[in-house]
Write a protein that holds these residues in place. Structure first.
Motif, PDB file in Angstrom:
ATOM      1  N   PRO A  29       0.935  -1.372   0.015  1.00 28.83           N
ATOM      2  CA  PRO A  29      -0.013  -0.041   0.101  1.00 28.83           C
ATOM      3  C   PRO A  29       0.874   1.290  -0.156  1.00 28.83           C
ATOM      4  N   VAL A  30       0.453   2.231  -0.700  1.00 31.19           N
ATOM      5  CA  VAL A  30       1.005   3.645  -0.799  1.00 31.19           C
ATOM      6  C   VAL A  30       0.045   4.581  -0.252  1.00 31.19           C
ATOM      7  N   ILE A  31       0.411   5.089   0.999  1.00 30.76           N
ATOM      8  CA  ILE A  31      -0.631   5.871   1.649  1.00 30.76           C
ATOM      9  C   ILE A  31      -0.156   7.519   1.688  1.00 30.76           C
ATOM     10  N   PRO A  32      -1.070   8.388   1.528  1.00 29.27           N
ATOM     11  CA  PRO A  32      -0.786   9.742   1.508  1.00 29.27           C
ATOM     12  C   PRO A  32      -0.149  10.463   2.674  1.00 29.27           C
ATOM     13  N   ALA A  33       0.565  11.345   2.796  1.00 29.71           N
ATOM     14  CA  ALA A  33       0.934  11.686   4.005  1.00 29.71           C
ATOM     15  C   ALA A  33       1.224  13.427   3.965  1.00 29.71           C
ATOM     16  N   PHE A  34       1.524  13.917   5.435  1.00 29.59           N
ATOM     17  CA  PHE A  34       1.902  15.336   5.227  1.00 29.59           C
ATOM     18  C   PHE A  34       3.161  15.504   6.164  1.00 29.59           C
ATOM     19  N   GLU A  35       4.292  16.068   5.888  1.00 28.90           N
ATOM     20  CA  GLU A  35       5.172  16.549   6.937  1.00 28.90           C
ATOM     21  C   GLU A  35       4.953  18.037   6.925  1.00 28.90           C
ATOM     22  N   VAL A  36       4.266  18.243   8.255  1.00 28.24           N
ATOM     23  CA  VAL A  36       3.915  19.635   8.565  1.00 28.24           C
ATOM     24  C   VAL A  36       5.289  20.221   9.392  1.00 28.24           C
ATOM     25  N   ILE A  37       5.557  21.579   8.967  1.00 25.52           N
ATOM     26  CA  ILE A  37       6.537  22.148   9.589  1.00 25.52           C
ATOM     27  C   ILE A  37       5.718  22.509  11.105  1.00 25.52           C
ATOM     28  N   ALA A  38       6.531  22.459  12.077  1.00 24.06           N
ATOM     29  CA  ALA A  38       5.813  22.843  13.333  1.00 24.06           C
ATOM     30  C   ALA A  38       6.544  23.798  13.859  1.00 24.06           C
ATOM     31  N   THR A  39       8.030  23.978  13.787  1.00 16.50           N
ATOM     32  CA  THR A  39       8.762  25.050  14.209  1.00 16.50           C
ATOM     33  C   THR A  39       9.616  25.552  13.030  1.00 16.50           C
ATOM     34  N   VAL A  40       9.729  26.643  12.852  1.00 18.91           N
ATOM     35  CA  VAL A  40      10.198  27.261  11.648  1.00 18.91           C
ATOM     36  C   VAL A  40      11.510  28.286  11.788  1.00 18.91           C
ATOM     37  N   ALA A  41      12.695  27.888  11.036  1.00 20.68           N
ATOM     38  CA  ALA A  41      13.721  28.823  11.521  1.00 20.68           C
ATOM     39  C   ALA A  41      13.503  30.139  11.041  1.00 20.68           C
ATOM     40  N   SER A  42      13.982  31.032  11.733  1.00 17.84           N
ATOM     41  CA  SER A  42      14.022  32.418  11.229  1.00 17.84           C
ATOM     42  C   SER A  42      15.133  33.127  11.476  1.00 17.84           C
ATOM     43  N   GLU A  43      15.306  34.357  10.463  1.00 13.67           N
ATOM     44  CA  GLU A  43      16.336  35.189  10.474  1.00 13.67           C
ATOM     45  C   GLU A  43      16.397  36.142  11.703  1.00 13.67           C
ATOM     46  N   PHE A  44      15.134  35.943  12.434  1.00  5.57           N
ATOM     47  CA  PHE A  44      15.063  37.005  13.278  1.00  5.57           C
ATOM     48  C   PHE A  44      15.072  36.183  14.820  1.00  5.57           C
ATOM     49  N   ALA A  45      15.549  36.806  15.767  1.00  6.54           N
ATOM     50  CA  ALA A  45      16.067  35.998  17.140  1.00  6.54           C
ATOM     51  C   ALA A  45      14.616  35.924  17.833  1.00  6.54           C
ATOM     52  N   GLY A  46      13.522  36.674  17.727  1.00  2.30           N
ATOM     53  CA  GLY A  46      12.415  36.411  18.479  1.00  2.30           C
ATOM     54  C   GLY A  46      12.532  36.798  19.959  1.00  2.30           C
ATOM     55  N   ASP A  47      11.421  36.803  20.635  1.00  3.08           N
ATOM     56  CA  ASP A  47      11.204  37.067  22.082  1.00  3.08           C
ATOM     57  C   ASP A  47      12.227  36.152  22.884  1.00  3.08           C
ATOM     58  N   ASP A  48      12.300  34.883  22.391  1.00  7.51           N
ATOM     59  CA  ASP A  48      12.969  34.071  23.252  1.00  7.51           C
ATOM     60  C   ASP A  48      14.656  33.922  22.738  1.00  7.51           C
ATOM     61  N   GLY A  49      14.957  34.591  21.549  1.00  2.00           N
ATOM     62  CA  GLY A  49      16.129  34.644  21.073  1.00  2.00           C
ATOM     63  C   GLY A  49      16.558  33.356  20.331  1.00  2.00           C
ATOM     64  N   ASN A  50      15.778  32.387  20.113  1.00  2.00           N
ATOM     65  CA  ASN A  50      16.242  30.998  19.455  1.00  2.00           C
ATOM     66  C   ASN A  50      16.281  30.775  17.767  1.00  2.00           C
ATOM     67  N   TYR A  51      15.967  31.969  17.454  1.00  3.05           N
ATOM     68  CA  TYR A  51      15.655  32.049  15.816  1.00  3.05           C
ATOM     69  C   TYR A  51      15.027  31.064  15.250  1.00  3.05           C
ATOM     70  N   SER A  52      13.834  30.664  16.029  1.00  5.45           N
ATOM     71  CA  SER A  52      12.915  29.637  15.578  1.00  5.45           C
ATOM     72  C   SER A  52      11.420  30.017  15.827  1.00  5.45           C
ATOM     73  N   ASN A  53      10.490  29.960  15.265  1.00  2.09           N
ATOM     74  CA  ASN A  53       9.228  30.325  15.553  1.00  2.09           C
ATOM     75  C   ASN A  53       8.626  28.980  15.717  1.00  2.09           C
ATOM     76  N   GLU A  54       7.985  28.762  17.060  1.00  2.92           N
ATOM     77  CA  GLU A  54       6.968  27.638  17.435  1.00  2.92           C
ATOM     78  C   GLU A  54       5.601  27.722  17.360  1.00  2.92           C
ATOM     79  N   PHE A  55       5.272  26.978  16.486  1.00  2.00           N
ATOM     80  CA  PHE A  55       3.673  27.243  15.947  1.00  2.00           C
ATOM     81  C   PHE A  55       2.895  26.562  17.083  1.00  2.00           C
ATOM     82  N   PRO A  56       1.861  27.109  17.604  1.00  2.37           N
ATOM     83  CA  PRO A  56       0.958  26.358  18.334  1.00  2.37           C
ATOM     84  C   PRO A  56       0.172  25.201  17.949  1.00  2.37           C
ATOM     85  N   VAL A  57      -0.137  24.141  18.703  1.00  2.00           N
ATOM     86  CA  VAL A  57      -0.536  22.978  18.225  1.00  2.00           C
ATOM     87  C   VAL A  57      -1.972  23.317  17.230  1.00  2.00           C
TER      88      VAL A  57
END
Length: 581
Positions: A373-401
């Protein structure tokens, strides 16, 4: 090939059933008492007899398996019989204390099959002398105390008759010679593929007198005017008290034949993990702490095999396409990206429902070239690397569930699979993974780590290709394996993205042994076909066989984008997971 200016990118990324002892029988007289004690414990907890219900799909198989009477001569728990050189010596040592007769095959599959066919009918151990292991084969013949040795093909040219071996018979490879040896009429059965060799050997029965022969060529005949001496037939030894024996395509022909010659029942598994499907689980249900023999190191250790059986009985939730293993049993074709829109990949180019339809159509195109069987799938980016440090300074945007759950729901409710992808910047992979524990507790959601976007505490994204060390990868895999086990979930996909060797430092130290995880190496190379193949082959050098390979097709950065047929028929080995960006 550089990926530094590419858009942020990157599949892959249970129910607990009460097991009730209904009365266990073995060679030990304590077993029935053990079952009674188990029932007494249930009653002591306040349950009436009518409340003791086993609704497992393995209930009947378990009852039959544990009722089997097994000789105390065999190990009392699951045991793997090693056969690294395919000689069958270890199987011979386990099943036969002695034997007057032995069949020895020389090099060649045809020789092994002929020896197996004769050995099963004669109830004689079968050994495989390849040339480089002749001394070990000779030692096993001596241990058995054999007085008659039948040689098939070019086996043991140095063997001479002496005071211990009174008769050495050289088979001539002909039908007439076989009849002279056994005084029986064999019916030839052709084995069409290499994959069927062990399956057919496991199905041999003394009563049928079947001669197995490969479709691609038999034993070279060496007819002679002299009549061959008779090869005496023995009686089977098992006394209906042998344990269940399991084999797979990687098992040795001679070892399987020796077990059958003894009289043991061989249960053939398409893949050396009982969790592959319910049919295989039924073969071993109830035997996690009882006699069970597995032919070949591909089954792991006896302890690992026992744990797989336990997990298979505890977790009856099946993955899309069936079974409890991520791979094999199915392949996946995925859209990669983020729900926010097309900038981060193909997934976000359309709403969730339309993305499901698109992935389903892609999987159907691949299904034309694949039996599983070949089944469909998604690879969903949950945290996205960023050029900006952000409030937490980790250069990654963590998206809520809640930003991701719509796409996860859509693909899983459509019978597909979802993988959550982490691009941590300066953050820690494990810390980010724990943010999505709610989704990862689902049976059809896996996790992917993207070292390209993992940078040091003083670095910024896109100044270099990122990297992660085995130690950090192992932290995440241990946590994910524990989460899977504690929540009685089927195996999870654990995906590691890579397109340069430096992205995974100390890769040989990455733990790929977690029974709860299918570890996937996702080759992310893009460009022309030559570049992609070069990346693919480079990543596979020195790679543990425990990895499943994944391939990525790029719409805008490949020249040209591979078709489904190219991806499945030209990429070697065929990828288990294909994603589109």
């Amino acid at each position: 090939m550089t990926h530094l200016v590419s858009p942020v990118r990157r599949i892959i990324a249970a129910t607990t059933t009460a097991v009730v002892a209904l009365g266990l029988v073995s060679c030990s007289t304590d077993s029935s008492q053990e079952g009674a004690n188990g029932a007494a414990e249930v009653m002591a907890e306040g349950a009436s007899t009518s409340e003791v219900v086993d609704d497992s799909p393995y209930r009947e198989a378990r009852a039959e398996n544990v009722a089997r009477v097994v000789s105390e001569d065999f190990p009392s728990t699951p045991t793997v019989i090693s056969d690294a050189d395919y000689s069958g010596i270890k199987a011979s040592e386990l099943f036969f204390d002695s034997s007057d007769n032995v069949v020895v095959a020389g090099n060649g599959i045809a020789e092994e099959l002929r020896a197996a066919s004769i050995g099963v009918v004669a109830h004689a151990p079968v050994l495989h002398a390849r040339g480089d292991n002749n001394a070990a084969v000779m030692a096993e013949i001596e241990r058995l105390g054999a007085s008659t040795v039948l040689l098939i093909g070019d086996a043991l040219p140095e063997l001479a008759e002496d005071e211990t071996i009174t008769k050495v018979i050289h088979d001539d490879g002909t039908e007439e010679g076989l009849a002279q040896l056994t005084a029986l009429q064999f019916e030839t059965k052709q084995v069409d593929t290499v994959e069927d060799l062990v399956r057919e050997t496991a199905s041999l029965t003394p009563e049928d007198q079947t001669l197995l022969a490969p479709a691609w060529g038999g034993v070279a005949p060496t007819p002679s005017d002299d009549k061959l001496a008779a090869f005496p037939l023995q009686s089977k030894r098992d006394g209906e008290m042998s344990p269940i024996v399991i084999a797979s395509p990687e098992s040795g022909i001679s070892a399987v034949a020796t077990a059958r010659a003894f009289g043991a029942e061989i249960r053939f598994m398409d893949y050396p993990d009982p969790r592959f499907n319910q049919e295989q689980m039924k073969m071993v249900a109830g035997l996690a702490d009882r006699p069970l023999l597995a032919l070949g190191d591909q089954f792991g250790t006896g302890e690992q095999l026992a744990e797989k059986i336990k997990r298979g009985e505890e977790v009856t939730t099946e993955l899309p396409g069936g079974g409890g293993l991520v791979f094999p049993g199915r392949r996946m074709v995925a859209l990669y990206g983020h729900p926010s829109g097309p900038a981060l990949g193909a997934l976000g180019e359309q709403p969730a429902a339309e993305a499901v339809a698109r992935a389903t159509d892609m999987a159907a195109q691949y299904q034309e070239f694949e039996d599983q069987p070949v089944i469909p799938a998604f690879e969903v980016i949950a945290t996205v690397a960023s050029e900006f440090a952000g409030d937490d300074g980790n250069y990654s945007n963590e998206f809520p569930v809640e930003d991701l759950v719509g796409y996860v729901d859509a693909i899983t409710e459509a019978g597909g699979y979802a993988v959550l992808d982490l691009q941590p910047g300066r953050a820690n992979f494990l810390d980010q993974a724990k943010m999505y524990e709610e989704l990862l507790k689902r049976p059809n959601v896996g996790l992917a780590l993207d070292p390209e976007w993992k940078i040091g505490p003083d670095e910024q994204p896109m100044t270099r290709v990122g990297s992660a060390d085995a130690a950090e990868i192992n932290e995440v895999s241990q946590w994910l394996a524990d989460l899977t086990a504690e929540n009685d979930l089927p195996q999870k996909a654990f995906v590691l993205h890579q397109f340069q060797l430096e992205m995974l430092t100390n890769r040989d130290q990455i733990n790929t042994d977690h029974l709860e995880l299918a570890v996937v190496l996702h080759a992310d190379g893009h460009g022309n076909a030559g570049d992609k193949y070069a990346t693919w082959n480079m990543l596979r050098e020195g790679l543990s066989p425990n990895y499943f390979m994944a391939w990525k097709n790029f719409y805008d950065e490949d020249f040209p984008t591979f078709t489904p047929q190219q991806t499945y028929e030209e990429v070697d080995p065929r990828p288990w997971f294909v994603s589109y960006q």
